[in-house]
Design a protein around this motif. Sequence first.
Motif, PDB file in Angstrom:
ATOM      1  N   PRO A 131       5.991   4.792 -12.090  1.00 61.48           N
ATOM      2  CA  PRO A 131       5.088   5.517 -12.984  1.00 61.48           C
ATOM      3  C   PRO A 131       3.811   4.764 -13.356  1.00 61.48           C
ATOM      4  O   PRO A 131       2.823   5.388 -13.725  1.00 61.48           O
ATOM      5  N   ASN A 132       3.804   3.453 -13.226  1.00 63.57           N
ATOM      6  CA  ASN A 132       2.596   2.685 -13.518  1.00 63.57           C
ATOM      7  C   ASN A 132       1.456   3.037 -12.570  1.00 63.57           C
ATOM      8  O   ASN A 132       0.293   2.778 -12.861  1.00 63.57           O
ATOM      9  N   TRP A 133       1.783   3.632 -11.424  1.00 68.10           N
ATOM     10  CA  TRP A 133       0.762   4.026 -10.461  1.00 68.10           C
ATOM     11  C   TRP A 133       0.259   5.448 -10.682  1.00 68.10           C
ATOM     12  O   TRP A 133      -0.748   5.835 -10.091  1.00 68.10           O
ATOM     13  N   ASP A 134       0.915   6.236 -11.526  1.00 67.92           N
ATOM     14  CA  ASP A 134       0.457   7.611 -11.771  1.00 67.92           C
ATOM     15  C   ASP A 134      -0.987   7.599 -12.255  1.00 67.92           C
ATOM     16  O   ASP A 134      -1.346   6.849 -13.171  1.00 67.92           O
ATOM     17  N   GLY A 135      -1.817   8.424 -11.625  1.00 66.84           N
ATOM     18  CA  GLY A 135      -3.205   8.551 -12.044  1.00 66.84           C
ATOM     19  C   GLY A 135      -4.097   7.388 -11.634  1.00 66.84           C
ATOM     20  O   GLY A 135      -5.239   7.312 -12.069  1.00 66.84           O
ATOM     21  N   THR A 136      -3.606   6.491 -10.791  1.00 70.91           N
ATOM     22  CA  THR A 136      -4.414   5.341 -10.377  1.00 70.91           C
ATOM     23  C   THR A 136      -4.958   5.543  -8.963  1.00 70.91           C
ATOM     24  O   THR A 136      -4.510   6.423  -8.233  1.00 70.91           O
ATOM     25  N   ASP A 137      -5.913   4.710  -8.610  1.00 76.26           N
ATOM     26  CA  ASP A 137      -6.412   4.635  -7.249  1.00 76.26           C
ATOM     27  C   ASP A 137      -5.753   3.437  -6.590  1.00 76.26           C
ATOM     28  O   ASP A 137      -5.860   2.318  -7.096  1.00 76.26           O
ATOM     29  N   GLN A 138      -5.051   3.668  -5.497  1.00 74.49           N
ATOM     30  CA  GLN A 138      -4.415   2.602  -4.745  1.00 74.49           C
ATOM     31  C   GLN A 138      -5.220   2.372  -3.470  1.00 74.49           C
ATOM     32  O   GLN A 138      -5.434   3.306  -2.699  1.00 74.49           O
ATOM     33  N   LYS A 139      -5.657   1.137  -3.275  1.00 76.05           N
ATOM     34  CA  LYS A 139      -6.500   0.811  -2.125  1.00 76.05           C
ATOM     35  C   LYS A 139      -5.712   0.002  -1.104  1.00 76.05           C
ATOM     36  O   LYS A 139      -4.945  -0.880  -1.475  1.00 76.05           O
ATOM     37  N   ARG A 140      -5.909   0.334   0.153  1.00 74.84           N
ATOM     38  CA  ARG A 140      -5.263  -0.360   1.259  1.00 74.84           C
ATOM     39  C   ARG A 140      -6.305  -0.630   2.338  1.00 74.84           C
ATOM     40  O   ARG A 140      -7.064   0.265   2.707  1.00 74.84           O
ATOM     41  N   THR A 141      -6.332  -1.852   2.826  1.00 80.13           N
ATOM     42  CA  THR A 141      -7.116  -2.133   4.020  1.00 80.13           C
ATOM     43  C   THR A 141      -6.315  -1.555   5.184  1.00 80.13           C
ATOM     44  O   THR A 141      -5.090  -1.677   5.216  1.00 80.13           O
ATOM     45  N   VAL A 142      -6.999  -0.909   6.108  1.00 84.12           N
ATOM     46  CA  VAL A 142      -6.331  -0.193   7.198  1.00 84.12           C
ATOM     47  C   VAL A 142      -6.738  -0.788   8.536  1.00 84.12           C
ATOM     48  O   VAL A 142      -7.907  -1.072   8.777  1.00 84.12           O
ATOM     49  N   ASP A 143      -5.749  -0.973   9.392  1.00 81.13           N
ATOM     50  CA  ASP A 143      -5.978  -1.376  10.774  1.00 81.13           C
ATOM     51  C   ASP A 143      -5.279  -0.338  11.637  1.00 81.13           C
ATOM     52  O   ASP A 143      -4.059  -0.187  11.560  1.00 81.13           O
ATOM     53  N   LEU A 144      -6.044   0.404  12.416  1.00 81.76           N
ATOM     54  CA  LEU A 144      -5.495   1.473  13.243  1.00 81.76           C
ATOM     55  C   LEU A 144      -5.867   1.223  14.694  1.00 81.76           C
ATOM     56  O   LEU A 144      -7.043   1.164  15.045  1.00 81.76           O
ATOM     57  N   SER A 145      -4.835   1.032  15.515  1.00 79.09           N
ATOM     58  CA  SER A 145      -5.042   0.788  16.933  1.00 79.09           C
ATOM     59  C   SER A 145      -4.075   1.666  17.718  1.00 79.09           C
ATOM     60  O   SER A 145      -2.853   1.465  17.641  1.00 79.09           O
ATOM     61  N   GLY A 146      -4.611   2.655  18.415  1.00 79.83           N
ATOM     62  CA  GLY A 146      -3.762   3.580  19.167  1.00 79.83           C
ATOM     63  C   GLY A 146      -2.838   4.325  18.227  1.00 79.83           C
ATOM     64  O   GLY A 146      -3.290   4.963  17.286  1.00 79.83           O
ATOM     65  N   ASP A 147      -1.537   4.218  18.459  1.00 81.30           N
ATOM     66  CA  ASP A 147      -0.540   4.898  17.624  1.00 81.30           C
ATOM     67  C   ASP A 147       0.108   3.963  16.611  1.00 81.30           C
ATOM     68  O   ASP A 147       1.175   4.256  16.089  1.00 81.30           O
ATOM     69  N   GLU A 148      -0.528   2.808  16.344  1.00 83.88           N
ATOM     70  CA  GLU A 148      -0.016   1.882  15.331  1.00 83.88           C
ATOM     71  C   GLU A 148      -1.013   1.761  14.182  1.00 83.88           C
ATOM     72  O   GLU A 148      -2.196   1.544  14.395  1.00 83.88           O
ATOM     73  N   LEU A 149      -0.490   1.905  12.975  1.00 84.07           N
ATOM     74  CA  LEU A 149      -1.286   1.855  11.756  1.00 84.07           C
ATOM     75  C   LEU A 149      -0.714   0.766  10.862  1.00 84.07           C
ATOM     76  O   LEU A 149       0.502   0.657  10.717  1.00 84.07           O
ATOM     77  N   LYS A 150      -1.593  -0.037  10.268  1.00 78.01           N
ATOM     78  CA  LYS A 150      -1.149  -1.044   9.307  1.00 78.01           C
ATOM     79  C   LYS A 150      -1.898  -0.846   7.998  1.00 78.01           C
ATOM     80  O   LYS A 150      -3.109  -0.639   7.991  1.00 78.01           O
ATOM     81  N   PHE A 151      -1.125  -0.894   6.893  1.00 75.00           N
ATOM     82  CA  PHE A 151      -1.687  -0.916   5.543  1.00 75.00           C
ATOM     83  C   PHE A 151      -1.569  -2.347   5.051  1.00 75.00           C
ATOM     84  O   PHE A 151      -0.484  -2.926   5.129  1.00 75.00           O
ATOM     85  N   ILE A 152      -2.604  -2.885   4.499  1.00 76.11           N
ATOM     86  CA  ILE A 152      -2.520  -4.189   3.847  1.00 76.11           C
ATOM     87  C   ILE A 152      -2.785  -3.948   2.372  1.00 76.11           C
ATOM     88  O   ILE A 152      -3.852  -3.472   1.987  1.00 76.11           O
ATOM     89  N   ASN A 153      -1.763  -4.233   1.560  1.00 73.32           N
ATOM     90  CA  ASN A 153      -1.798  -3.953   0.127  1.00 73.32           C
ATOM     91  C   ASN A 153      -1.800  -5.278  -0.625  1.00 73.32           C
ATOM     92  O   ASN A 153      -0.812  -6.010  -0.620  1.00 73.32           O
TER      93      ASN A 153
END
Length: 179
Positions: A131-153
């Motif tokens: 619930p601490n995340w409700d109403g917040t903006d969560q940012k992730r750096t994204v690395d997308l290569s072909g059919d592989e996706l990475k979130f860096i949090n």
Amino acid sequence: MKNMCRTALVALVTVLLSAFASHAAEQKTTSLERRLVGAWAMTGNVLDQDGKKSEPFGPNAKGNVIFTSGKRVAVIITRADLPKIASNNRTTGTPEENKAVAAGSIAYFGTYEVNDADKLLTMHLEGSTFPNWDGTDQKRTVDLSGDELKFINKNPSMGPGVVTVTWKRIKEGRTTAQR
């Protein structure tokens, strides 16, 4: 007459080049966003705390993220070994069962936007099992290569550290990604 034809030709070429440049710029700025759309299955989730690496949801954790073309997002991650609730009623679990489920899963949903230049995904959360995340903006750096996706949090729900979540695109007609 020759001058008028040359002027018209230059004007036409200018309009075409301008339209092409505008289209190319639009394609470039929305390409990451467009490529995110679809369903993804989690293949890895690693927490790095000052060089000490762990799997916060345990080995063989399960998860999906879905991005719609209407800019909606939904994420769910669970431990593979979540305990069954003995009462078979999720509202009457024991304190131990409830703690294990809360610590072993997370889900959130909302809208999203992508900054292609910074490879940054911002999710505007409308709800979360944390619930601490409700109403917040969560940012992730994204690395997308072909059919592989990475979130860096860099601000994970389990405290200090950096979480890298790896996803594989779910192909049409399949229920999970092939690992």
